[in-house]
Design an enzyme around this catalytic site. Structure first.
Site, PDB file in Angstrom:
ATOM      1  CE  LYS A  78      37.864  17.144  -3.391  1.00  0.00           C
ATOM      2  NZ  LYS A  78      38.546  16.704  -4.628  1.00  0.00           N
ATOM      3  CG  ASP A 112      37.717  18.381  -7.893  1.00  0.00           C
ATOM      4  OD1 ASP A 112      37.646  18.358  -9.125  1.00  0.00           O
ATOM      5  OD2 ASP A 112      38.541  17.703  -7.235  1.00  0.00           O
ATOM      6  NE  ARG A 162      35.557  16.594 -13.282  1.00  0.00           N
ATOM      7  CZ  ARG A 162      36.406  16.917 -12.303  1.00  0.00           C
ATOM      8  NH1 ARG A 162      35.986  17.064 -11.051  1.00  0.00           N
ATOM      9  NH2 ARG A 162      37.677  17.133 -12.565  1.00  0.00           N
ATOM     10  CE  LYS A 165      25.147   8.003 -12.011  1.00  0.00           C
ATOM     11  NZ  LYS A 165      24.693   6.624 -11.827  1.00  0.00           N
ATOM     12  N   GLY A 166      27.730  13.120  -7.891  1.00  0.00           N
ATOM     13  CA  GLY A 166      27.869  13.718  -6.564  1.00  0.00           C
ATOM     14  C   GLY A 166      28.292  12.668  -5.554  1.00  0.00           C
ATOM     15  CE  LYS A 179      22.163   2.902 -10.785  1.00  0.00           C
ATOM     16  NZ  LYS A 179      23.052   3.914 -11.352  1.00  0.00           N
ATOM     17  CB  THR A 204      29.172   8.816 -15.208  1.00  0.00           C
ATOM     18  OG1 THR A 204      28.478   7.725 -14.616  1.00  0.00           O
ATOM     19  CG2 THR A 204      29.008   8.753 -16.715  1.00  0.00           C
ATOM     20  NE  ARG A 266      35.280  12.826  -1.802  1.00  0.00           N
ATOM     21  CZ  ARG A 266      36.183  13.548  -1.122  1.00  0.00           C
ATOM     22  NH1 ARG A 266      35.987  13.867   0.137  1.00  0.00           N
ATOM     23  NH2 ARG A 266      37.281  13.971  -1.711  1.00  0.00           N
ATOM     24  NE  ARG A 267      35.667   7.910  -5.495  1.00  0.00           N
ATOM     25  CZ  ARG A 267      35.603   9.247  -5.329  1.00  0.00           C
ATOM     26  NH1 ARG A 267      36.685   9.938  -5.174  1.00  0.00           N
ATOM     27  NH2 ARG A 267      34.449   9.878  -5.317  1.00  0.00           N
TER      28      ARG A 267
END
Ligand SMILES: Cc1cc2nc3c(=O)[nH]c(=O)nc-3n(C[C@H](O)[C@H](O)[C@H](O)COP(=O)(O)OP(=O)(O)OC[C@H]3O[C@@H](n4cnc5c(N)ncnc54)[C@H](O)[C@@H]3O)c2cc1C
Length: 284
Positions: A78, A112, A162, A165-166, A179, A204, A266-267
């Site tokens: 990053k 990233d 890469r 979706k974000g 979505k 994805t 984030r996950r």
């Protein structure tokens, strides 16, 4: 959270470990299962020059180990970890040293994509470095309205991309939120990428996006080794196995290090069921 041993153990659900040794072990296991790997040394928003330089040194050590141990892996980083908040020029200097090392080892650096305040600076920096070396690639987020233009710009440089979706919480003026809109944008951009003839990554876990990609590649007679799927460590291992079994190239993104908390958040935000998993284990 990060200093709590129980929380650390639970983070292993999504994180390859705290140390490079642990991450290399996870990478070896992935390679044995037929997967390629991208190693990410966790960290963002370096607050000082010294902190950013330490991150650069950690990445140089990763390239060294990958070469020594002949692991099928590249590296993801990053830009804010490499000092983008401090100065673009300083950050670019560190990125160039990583890309030089990557090129010398026949490897690659994937940058990233972070929140939208960094998008323009990230794309511009990647384009400048890509003009000098093919060993750098970018990430495009399908939820951003601007992404189609960014894809066209990067493709003009032959840049590997890469597509994802974000993962950040963006305002309505900049990003799709429904979505169906994000998915439609993902499919449009995936088509552009696969048609370009450049080797890209489709990142994805969404079975519909994967099926669309397989269908489009087959319709255009694009060989299975001309693109790759990418998924995150610990997510949809069943799908990962199925793609490898069907002869597709599959890269697992393995984050490691001590600074795992923002990644984990984030996950969880993507899938609130993950929070239940953590709370259940924490209480137990
Ligand atoms: C290799 C890789 C690199 C990435 N790099 C970036 C980046 O640089 N910048 C960025 O903004 N984002 C990045 N992302 C994250 C990405 O933007 C999405 O936030 C994330 O992949 C979830 O979107 P999805 O395409 O899987 O689809 P979704 O529609 O969100 O999910 C589809 C299905 O995948 C599974 N799934 C998705 N997320 C989770 C999860 N957290 N836990 C468990 N199951 C889940 C579920 O089964 C879900 O139904 C990356 C993702 C991957 C795979």
């Amino acid at each position: 959270m990060t200093s709590n041993p129980r929380a650390r153990r639970m983070s292993r659900r999504f994180v390859g470990g705290q140390s490079l040794d642990e991450a290399m072990a996870a990478a070896r296991t992935s390679n044995r299962l037929g997967k390629l790997v991208s190693l990410d040394y966790l960290g963002e928003h370096a607050g000082s020059v010294a902190e950013a330089q330490r991150a650069r040194d950690a990445y140089l050590a990763i390239y060294e180990r990958i070469a020594q141990e002949k692991i099928e892996a590249n590296v993801s980083c990053k830009l804010t970890q490499l000092g983008l908040d401090l100065s673009v020029e300083f950050c670019e200097g560190l990125v160039c040293s990583l890309v030089e090392r990557a090129a010398a080892c026949g490897n690659f650096l994937r940058v990233d994509m972070e929140g939208s305040v960094y998008t323009q600076r990230t794309i511009e920096l990647v384009k400048r470095v890509r003009a000098r070396s093919p060993a750098i690639g970018a990430v495009i987020q399908a939820y951003l309205h601007r992404s189609e233009q960014d894809v066209r710009d990067l493709l003009a440089y032959g840049c590997r991309i890469r597509l994802c979706k974000g993962a950040y919480d963006e305002p309505h003026e900049l990003a799709y939120h429904r979505k169906a809109d994000v998915d439609a944008s993902f499919v449009r951009l995936m088509n552009l990428l696969l048609e370009s003839g450049v080797y890209h990554g489709v990142a994805t876990h969404d079975p519909r996006m994967i099926a669309e990609t397989i269908r489009f590649a087959a319709a255009l007679r694009i060989p299975k080794d001309r693109f790759e799927f990418q998924m995150l460590y610990g997510i949809r291992e069943d799908l990962q196995r199925a793609l490898v079994r069907d002869g597709y190239r599959l890269r697992t993104y393995i984050p490691f290090g001590q600074d795992w908390f923002p990644y984990l958040v984030r996950r969880v935000a993507e899938r609130p069921a993950n929070l239940a998993f953590f709370l259940r284990h924490f209480v137990r």
